[in-house]
Design a protein around this motif. Structure first.
Motif, mmCIF file in Angstrom:
data_model
loop_
_atom_site.group_PDB
_atom_site.id
_atom_site.type_symbol
_atom_site.label_atom_id
_atom_site.label_comp_id
_atom_site.label_asym_id
_atom_site.label_seq_id
_atom_site.Cartn_x
_atom_site.Cartn_y
_atom_site.Cartn_z
ATOM 1 N N GLU A 391 0.838 -1.212 0.000
ATOM 2 C CA GLU A 391 0.000 0.000 0.000
ATOM 3 C C GLU A 391 0.864 1.248 0.000
ATOM 4 N N VAL A 392 1.951 1.249 0.808
ATOM 5 C CA VAL A 392 2.830 2.409 0.892
ATOM 6 C C VAL A 392 3.577 2.603 -0.428
ATOM 7 N N ILE A 396 3.254 5.896 -2.978
ATOM 8 C CA ILE A 396 4.397 6.686 -3.443
ATOM 9 C C ILE A 396 4.404 6.759 -4.969
ATOM 10 N N GLU A 397 4.145 5.614 -5.594
ATOM 11 C CA GLU A 397 4.197 5.525 -7.052
ATOM 12 C C GLU A 397 3.099 6.348 -7.722
ATOM 13 N N ALA A 398 1.942 6.468 -7.054
ATOM 14 C CA ALA A 398 0.778 7.098 -7.690
ATOM 15 C C ALA A 398 0.508 8.517 -7.229
ATOM 16 N N HIS A 399 1.342 9.078 -6.337
ATOM 17 C CA HIS A 399 0.953 10.362 -5.738
ATOM 18 C C HIS A 399 1.037 11.536 -6.700
ATOM 19 N N HIS A 400 1.724 11.365 -7.847
ATOM 20 C CA HIS A 400 1.728 12.402 -8.876
ATOM 21 C C HIS A 400 0.967 11.973 -10.129
ATOM 22 N N VAL A 403 1.003 6.622 -12.280
ATOM 23 C CA VAL A 403 0.234 5.394 -12.496
ATOM 24 C C VAL A 403 -1.148 5.603 -11.891
ATOM 25 N N GLU A 404 -2.081 4.777 -12.302
ATOM 26 C CA GLU A 404 -3.453 4.901 -11.800
ATOM 27 C C GLU A 404 -3.524 4.503 -10.324
ATOM 28 N N ALA A 405 -4.208 5.311 -9.537
ATOM 29 C CA ALA A 405 -4.388 5.001 -8.113
ATOM 30 C C ALA A 405 -5.373 3.853 -7.959
ATOM 31 N N LYS A 406 -4.905 2.746 -7.373
ATOM 32 C CA LYS A 406 -5.738 1.552 -7.247
ATOM 33 C C LYS A 406 -6.096 1.234 -5.802
ATOM 34 N N SER A 407 -5.740 2.114 -4.882
ATOM 35 C CA SER A 407 -6.099 1.902 -3.484
ATOM 36 C C SER A 407 -6.549 3.225 -2.887
ATOM 37 N N VAL A 408 -7.337 3.127 -1.835
ATOM 38 C CA VAL A 408 -7.834 4.338 -1.180
ATOM 39 C C VAL A 408 -6.683 5.137 -0.569
ATOM 40 N N TYR A 409 -5.598 4.453 -0.149
ATOM 41 C CA TYR A 409 -4.459 5.156 0.449
ATOM 42 C C TYR A 409 -3.728 6.011 -0.589
ATOM 43 N N ALA A 410 -3.638 5.522 -1.817
ATOM 44 C CA ALA A 410 -2.998 6.308 -2.878
ATOM 45 C C ALA A 410 -3.787 7.583 -3.147
#
Length: 513
Positions: A391-392, A396-400, A403-410
Motif C-alpha cells: 500500500e505504501v 508513493i508511485e501514484a501520488h503524482h 500510475v493509476e491510483a488503485k487503493s484508497v491510500y494512494a
C-alpha cells in the motif's frame, strides 16, 4: 415272661390294625376312581354337546358374513357402472362442445381473412395518400424530404441540448449538496489542524563576514583557501567586492549546509588554512549527519510512524535541506502524513498506513539529485528496498498520477499532497512558470468556438470567459463551461482548482434623433 408276651400281642395287634387300614383305604380309593370316571364321561358328553352347538353358531356367522360381502360387492359394482355411465355421458357432451367450437373458429378465420384483405387494401390506399401528401408538402414548402429531416434533427438536437443542460445543472446541484459538503468537511477539518511554516526556495546560502580582512583570509594566499573549500566541500563560493558576505552555491542542499557551517566556524575561530579547513569540514559533516538522523527520527516520532528502517530514517532526514517551490520538503512530508491520517479516519480506513505513506511519499527527493531520475521512481525503489508494504509503495508511485491510483491510500496521499502544496503560503512558483500557466489557461478557453475573450484572474484560480451571444445560447454555456474545464484538467497541472466564470451579455443600441 409276661412282658414279652404282652409285647408280642401288641405287635400282632398293630400289624392287624395296619392291614385293616390298608383294606379300608383301598376301598375308598376304588370308590373315588369310579366316581371320577363317571364325572369324566359326563364332561366328555357335555363337551361334545357344546362343540356341536359352537360349530352350528360359527357356520351361521360365516354364512351371514359371506352374504354381507356379496351384497357390498354388488353395491360397489352398481356404483362403478353408474360412474362409468356418467363419464361416458360427459365425454359425449365435450365432444359435441368441441365440434361446435371448431365450427366457430373456422367461421372466425374466414372473417379474419376477409378483414386482412380489407386492411391490406386500406393500407395501400393510405400509402398512396401519404405519397400524395408528401408531394404536396414538398411543393408547398419548397423543401425535399432530406432537408425536412435535417430541419427536424436540428430542432431535436437543440431541444436535447437544453434538456441535457438542465439535467446537468440538476445533477451538479444534487452532487454539491451531498458529495461536496462531505468532502469539504473532511478536507477543512484536516487543513484547520495543520499549520506549518514555509521557507523561501533557494539554491544558495549566504555567510556574513565581519570585515574585508576576513574576506581576504578566506581567499588565502593566491586563493589556496577558497580552492580548498570549494574542492573539499563540492560548492562554489561567490565573493563580491561590494559586500561583506560570501555566497555558497550548489544544487546539493546537504553540501551547501556543510559548507555554510564550515565557513561560520572558520570565521568564528579565525584560524584559516587548508588543514584547519579540512578539520572543520569533517566536523561540520558529522554535525550535519547527526542533524539528519535526528530530524528523521523526530519526523517519525512527530507523525507516530514507527518501525521505519534506520537507513530510510536517515534518508528522510535529508529532506530537511530540500525545498520545492519554496516549501521545505521534510515539513511538507510531515504535513502530508498528518493530513493523510486525518482524512483516513474520516473515511474509516487504516490511518496508520495512510500516515506512513504520506510521510514517505517524497522520500525520493532526498537522493534524486545524486541518483538521477524522477523522485517518484527513486522513492518506489527505496520503499521496496527497505520492505515497505504494498500500500505504501503504491501510494508513493501514484501520488503524482504517474500510475493509476488503485487503493484508497494512494488517493488519500494524492489529496493530502495537493492540500499541503496548494494552501496559501505553502509554495512560491517562479515567475516564468506562473505567466506560462496563465497564458495557457487563456489559450485553452479562447480555443473554443464562440468564445470572444478570456482573462485569467485570481492568480490563475479563476478564468473569466466572455462569449458571443449570437453563437452561444444560455443552455450552450453550461456545456461549454464543462468542455473548458475538462480540457484544462487534461492539459494543465495546477494546485487546487480553477473556476470557469462564463459571461453572456447582449447589448442593444439605438439613437434618438
Amino acid at each position: 415272661m409276661e412282658f414279652a408276651i404282652g409285647a408280642i400281642c401288641a405287635v400282632v395287634g398293630l400289624g392287624l390294625g395296619f392291614f385293616a387300614g390298608l383294606v379300608y383305604r383301598k376301598s375308598i380309593a376304588e370308590k373315588a376312581i369310579g366316581s371320577a370316571e363317571k364325572e369324566a364321561e359326563r364332561i366328555v358328553e357335555q363337551a361334545k354337546k357344546d362343540g356341536e352347538s359352537k360349530k352350528k353358531e360359527l357356520l351361521l356367522e360365516a354364512k351371514e358374513e359371506t352374504l354381507k360381502i356379496k351384497n357390498e360387492h354388488e353395491r360397489e359394482n352398481r356404483e362403478a357402472r353408474s360412474e362409468i355411465a356418467r363419464m361416458e355421458k360427459r365425454a359425449i357432451q365435450k365432444e359435441e362442445s368441441l365440434d361446435k367450437k371448431l365450427d366457430a373458429v373456422a367461421k372466425k378465420e374466414e372473417i379474419l381473412a376477409e378483414k386482412l384483405k380489407a386492411n391490406e387494401a386500406e393500407i395501400e390506399k393510405i400509402e398512396k395518400l401519404k405519397a400524395q401528401e408528401l408531394e404536396e408538402l414538398q411543393r408547398i414548402s419548397g423543401m425535399t424530404t432530406e432537408e425536412a429531416k435535417e430541419l427536424i434533427v436540428s430542432k431535436v438536437e437543440e431541444e436535447a441540448k437544453i434538456i441535457a443542460a438542465k439535467r446537468l445543472v440538476a445533477i451538479e446541484a444534487d452532487l454539491k449538496e451531498t458529495a461536496e459538503e462531505k468532502a469539504q468537511e473532511i478536507i477543512v477539518t484536516a487543513m484547520q489542524r495543520i499549520a506549518s511554516d514555509s521557507v523561501a526556495e533557494k539554491t544558495v546560502s549566504v555567510v556574513d563576514l565581519p570585515n574585508d580582512e576576513m574576506k581576504g583570509r578566506i581567499i588565502g594566499r593566491e586563493g589556496r583557501n577558497i580552492r580548498t573549500i570549494e574542492t573539499l566541500a563540492g560548492v562554489d563560493l561567490i565573493i563580491d567586492d561590494t559586500s561583506d558576505a560570501i555566497t555558497i552555491s550548489t544544487f546539493d542542499p546537504t553540501r551547501r549546509e556543510i559548507a555554510r557551517l564550515t565557513l561560520e566556524a572558520l570565521v568564528a575561530d579565525g584560524r584559516i588554512h587548508p588543514s584547519r579547513i579540512e578539520e572543520m569540514l569533517e566536523k561540520s559533516r558529522k554535525e550535519v549527519e547527526a542533524t539528519i538522523k535526528k530530524e528523521g527520527e523526530q519526523a517519525t516520532y512527530e507523525t507516530g510512524v514507527h518501525g521505519v528502517n534506520a537507513e530510510l530514517i536517515r534518508t528522510l532526514g535529508k529532506l530537511k535541506y530540500r525545498t520545492s517551490y519554496g516549501q521545505n520538503v521534510l515539513r511538507h512530508s510531515i504535513e502530508v502524513a498528518h493530513l493523510s491520517g486525518m482524512i483516513a479516519k474520516e473515511l474509516g480506513v487504516d490511518a496508520y498506513i495512510a500516515k506512513r505513506a504520506g510521510l514517505l511519499h517524497d522520500i525520493g527527493k532526498a537522493t534524486s539529485q545524486e541518483a538521477g531520475g524522477s523522485h517518484v521512481q527513486i522513492g518506489v525503489e527505496l520503499a521496496k528496498k527497505y520492505k515497505e508494504s504494498k500500500e505504501v509503495v503504491h501510494a508513493i508511485e501514484a501520488h503524482h498520477g504517474d500510475v493509476e491510483a488503485k487503493s484508497v491510500y494512494a488517493v488519500i496521499v494524492q489529496v493530502a499532497d495537493a492540500i499541503s502544496a496548494a494552501r496559501p503560503g505553502a509554495r512560491r512558483d517562479n515567475l516564468e512558470n506562473y505567466i506560462r500557466r496563465l497564458q495557457r489557461l487563456e489559450e485553452i478557453a479562447t480555443g473554443f468556438e464562440g468564445i470572444e475573450k478570456a482573462f485569467a484572474i485570481q492568480a490563475g484560480r479563476e478564468i473569466r470567459v466572455l462569449v458571443n451571444p449570437e453563437m452561444i445560447s444560455d443552455a450552450d454555456m453550461i456545456l461549454k463551461a464543462r468542455d473548458i474545464a475538462t480540457k484544462i484538467e487534461e492539459e494543465l497541472e495546477y494546485p487546487g482548482q480553477v473556476k470557469i466564470n462564463m459571461i453572456r451579455e447582449t447589448r442593444v443600441f439605438d439613437y434618438a434623433k
